[in-house]
Design an enzyme around this catalytic site. Sequence first.
Site, PDB file in Angstrom:
ATOM      1  N   LYS A   1       0.979  -1.216  -0.001  1.00 46.90           N
ATOM      2  CA  LYS A   1       0.093   0.032  -0.184  1.00 46.90           C
ATOM      3  C   LYS A   1       0.929   1.258  -0.025  1.00 46.90           C
ATOM      4  O   LYS A   1       2.135   1.228   0.487  1.00 46.90           O
ATOM      5  CB  LYS A   1      -0.984   0.112   1.198  1.00 46.90           C
ATOM      6  CG  LYS A   1      -2.097   0.835   1.273  1.00 46.90           C
ATOM      7  CD  LYS A   1      -3.108  -0.026   0.333  1.00 46.90           C
ATOM      8  CE  LYS A   1      -4.522   0.937  -0.264  1.00 46.90           C
ATOM      9  NZ  LYS A   1      -5.454  -0.085  -0.653  1.00 46.90           N
TER      10      LYS A   1
ATOM     11  N   ASP B   1      -6.404   4.415  -5.158  1.00 46.09           N
ATOM     12  CA  ASP B   1      -7.336   4.198  -3.909  1.00 46.09           C
ATOM     13  C   ASP B   1      -8.165   5.447  -3.526  1.00 46.09           C
ATOM     14  O   ASP B   1      -8.149   6.405  -4.580  1.00 46.09           O
ATOM     15  CB  ASP B   1      -6.393   3.614  -2.655  1.00 46.09           C
ATOM     16  CG  ASP B   1      -7.190   3.258  -1.512  1.00 46.09           C
ATOM     17  OD1 ASP B   1      -7.429   2.041  -1.338  1.00 46.09           O
ATOM     18  OD2 ASP B   1      -7.608   3.998  -0.542  1.00 46.09           O
TER      19      ASP B   1
HETATM   20  O1  2IT Z   1      -7.904  -1.551  -1.655  1.00 49.38           O
HETATM   21  C1  2IT Z   1      -7.707  -1.970  -2.720  1.00 49.38           C
HETATM   22  O2  2IT Z   1      -7.859  -3.319  -3.086  1.00 49.38           O
HETATM   23  C2  2IT Z   1      -7.410  -1.046  -3.613  1.00 49.38           C
HETATM   24  N1  2IT Z   1      -7.295   0.360  -3.463  1.00 49.38           N
HETATM   25  C3  2IT Z   1      -7.073  -1.583  -5.153  1.00 49.38           C
HETATM   26  C4  2IT Z   1      -5.757  -2.117  -5.424  1.00 49.38           C
HETATM   27  C5  2IT Z   1      -5.198  -2.518  -6.769  1.00 49.38           C
HETATM   28  O3  2IT Z   1      -4.080  -2.901  -6.742  1.00 49.38           O
HETATM   29  O4  2IT Z   1      -6.023  -2.302  -7.708  1.00 49.38           O
END
Ligand code: 2IT
Length: 449
Positions: free
Chosen positions: A127, A167
Amino acid sequence: MMNAYIQRVLTEIKKKNINEPEFLQTVEEVYSSLDMMVNKHPEYEKIGLLERMAEPERTISFRVTWVDDAGRVQVNRGYRVQFNGAIGPYKGGIRFHPSVNLSIMKFLGFEQTFKNSLTSLPIGGAKGGSDFDPRGKSDGEVMRFCQAFMNELYRHIGPDIDVPAGDIGVGTHEIGYLYGQYRRIRGAFENGVLTGKGFSYGGSRIRPEATGYGAVYYVSEIFEHENDRMDGKTFALSGFGNVAWGVAKKLEELGAKAITLSGPDGYIYDPAGVTGKKIEYMLEMRNSGRDKVKDYSDRFGCAFYPGEKPWGVKADVYMPCATQNDVNLLSAKKIMSSGSKYYIEVANMPTTSDALSLLLGQKNMIVAPSKAVNAGGVATSALEMSQNSMRLSWSEQEVDEKLHAIMKKIHDSSAMAAEANGLGYNLVAGANIAGFAKVADAMIAQGLI
Ligand code: 2IT
């Protein structure tokens, strides 16, 4: 009585991460589901598996310097937490929001690890983000911020290393700026480095809808399990962003309807349903950058409740789609007294821990966890990576069918894992156990790293 190894590890982790409440809450939530599994595998303790799993492989924090429209120098803090790469390249979103801090990044990265594992696709957990607040910023400021953010991030990512996505506060628009800068720095068209791209340069069909569609597909599986029907059902949603938009769209298609939306300013109640043109208006509201859901009631003449959350409204299904800590103990009590039996987490960690314990303790209530329900977003990101590496593009129908199949598999594997651990139809524990198992196997196979 909780397994002694889990207890000891939780105590140590608490001491070590005392200033990271969100992260601690998530570790506790996941590890407390693993009792039977850890009892069955005494070797986990010998190789320190739970201790290792709760320590990110790498935590990067960096300075982001940019110049605003008034010519002033601005400094923000950027993060990328590469939590676990045992089953694939690190994968997870980037969040731009003033609430971003290390605790939030770590809880999201930890959750992402198990969520990504649940999708059955080869992606590790990560993240990232920044405390940058996109609200009220001009487009030029957003672009310069994205470029400055990538000036540091580029050295840590790559199509086989770490693949960020969007996100909260980061959508297709921001991904475009981030990718443009990455391409400029690298001097190569490596579009597999980011997902959630625009279609013209390698984005996937259905990616914008995927989190919301996936959540509704997951709910359909629960309904099937319960011999219940979707059509005619009312859904109370919070949030009005990309996720709530996809949920509302798919609900309408299935003959059900969203009746609430919320923002930082309050919630709207539209008993006629968030349908048709009103769903498309959500995109306009979001793009305005005002971050106000009241605009919806001004436009369509329904009720608006300033400063309140929608959890007191009577609905068949409750789906928090906004952000963490959206449903507290009082809200959970309201949901319980509505007579509804479905509480479906969609946003990451939308439920405070006391509220979650209360809801999980209700015999007649089915609680579904966000790490399973919202996994359609990242699953479709992994499908985008596949398309990029094959240099082709699947049709809407092809992507949607794969997404649907993945969501069914996530539901079924969670239900089976819970059943096998003597927990009945406990989707929360089941998702934790099923997600954990694959990462654990891969870590054990790869030795001490
Ligand atoms: O919380 C999540 O799964 C996302 N923000 C998407 C992450 C992604 O790599 O598509």
